[in-house]
Design an enzyme around this catalytic site. Structure first.
Site, PDB file in Angstrom:
ATOM      1  N   SER A  44       0.795  -1.230   0.000  1.00  0.00           N
ATOM      2  CA  SER A  44       0.000   0.000   0.000  1.00  0.00           C
ATOM      3  C   SER A  44       0.826   1.279   0.000  1.00  0.00           C
ATOM      4  O   SER A  44       0.322   2.336  -0.352  1.00  0.00           O
ATOM      5  CB  SER A  44      -0.960   0.020   1.191  1.00  0.00           C
TER       6      SER A  44
ATOM      7  N   HIS B  29       0.615   4.368   7.024  1.00  0.00           N
ATOM      8  CA  HIS B  29       0.146   5.180   5.895  1.00  0.00           C
ATOM      9  C   HIS B  29       0.501   6.649   6.103  1.00  0.00           C
ATOM     10  O   HIS B  29       0.798   7.073   7.214  1.00  0.00           O
ATOM     11  CB  HIS B  29      -1.362   5.043   5.713  1.00  0.00           C
TER      12      HIS B  29
ATOM     13  N   ASP C 157      -8.123   5.882   3.935  1.00  0.00           N
ATOM     14  CA  ASP C 157      -8.457   4.747   4.793  1.00  0.00           C
ATOM     15  C   ASP C 157      -9.908   4.891   5.261  1.00  0.00           C
ATOM     16  O   ASP C 157     -10.430   6.006   5.356  1.00  0.00           O
ATOM     17  CB  ASP C 157      -7.523   4.702   5.998  1.00  0.00           C
TER      18      ASP C 157
END
Length: 165
Positions: free
Chosen positions: A42, A83, A112
């Site tokens: 990701s 992230h 998210d």
């Protein structure tokens, strides 16, 4: 000293050194997990699966800015999520203001999902005019400081081979 005793002695010394480094990093970087292995794609091309990321603990919301890569735990997820912060806002949780971060992986097309809280899923309105999920500051454990490429591939391979991940 016999050859096997010398080998055992070196093994013990190596284990003590590794343990000492780990404890030292935990203390110096203010986090229980100073090193994490990236388990998904990701965050490509910044972090790849198998990279090891050095983390520094986060103790206050003012330590996190837009552009930082943070690590947070999300209920229902086995592994911490790493992230990038894209937007910072404030939400009310139990009547109190709480800093909240909109995050998503560099390789993901959308933010998210909303973080579950006692008030329901946490969302904020972005300047672009749409709602996005956000992560409360209390869920953030650390932020990325440095990456060591690919050295976590062997532990990932072993975990997969043993059916652990």
């Amino acid at each position: 000293m016999g050859e096997w005793k010398r080998e055992v002695a070196w093994l013990v010394v190596a284990l003590v050194v590794v343990f000492g480094i780990h404890v030292g990093l935990r203390v110096a970087l203010h986090t229980d997990s100073p090193l994490v292995i990236v388990v998904s794609g990701s965050m490509e091309p910044v972090f790849y699966r198998g990279d090891i990321v050095l983390l520094r603990g986060v103790t206050s919301p003012d330590q996190v800015e837009v552009g930082d890569v943070i690590v947070y735990k999300r209920p229902g997820y086995e592994y911490p999520i790493i992230h990038r912060v894209r937007y910072v806002s404030t939400v009310k949780i139990n009547g109190r203001p709480e800093t909240c971060y909109v995050t998503w992986g560099d390789n993901n097309p959308v933010p998210d999902p909303p973080y579950p809280s006692s008030e329901g899923p946490l969302e904020v309105l972005l300047p672009e005019g749409y709602m996005a999920g956000c992560v409360p500051a209390y869920a953030v454990e650390a932020k990325a400081e440095m990456v060591f490429p690919k050295i976590g591939l062997i532990p990932l391979w072993i975990r997969t081979a043993l059916g652990l991940g």
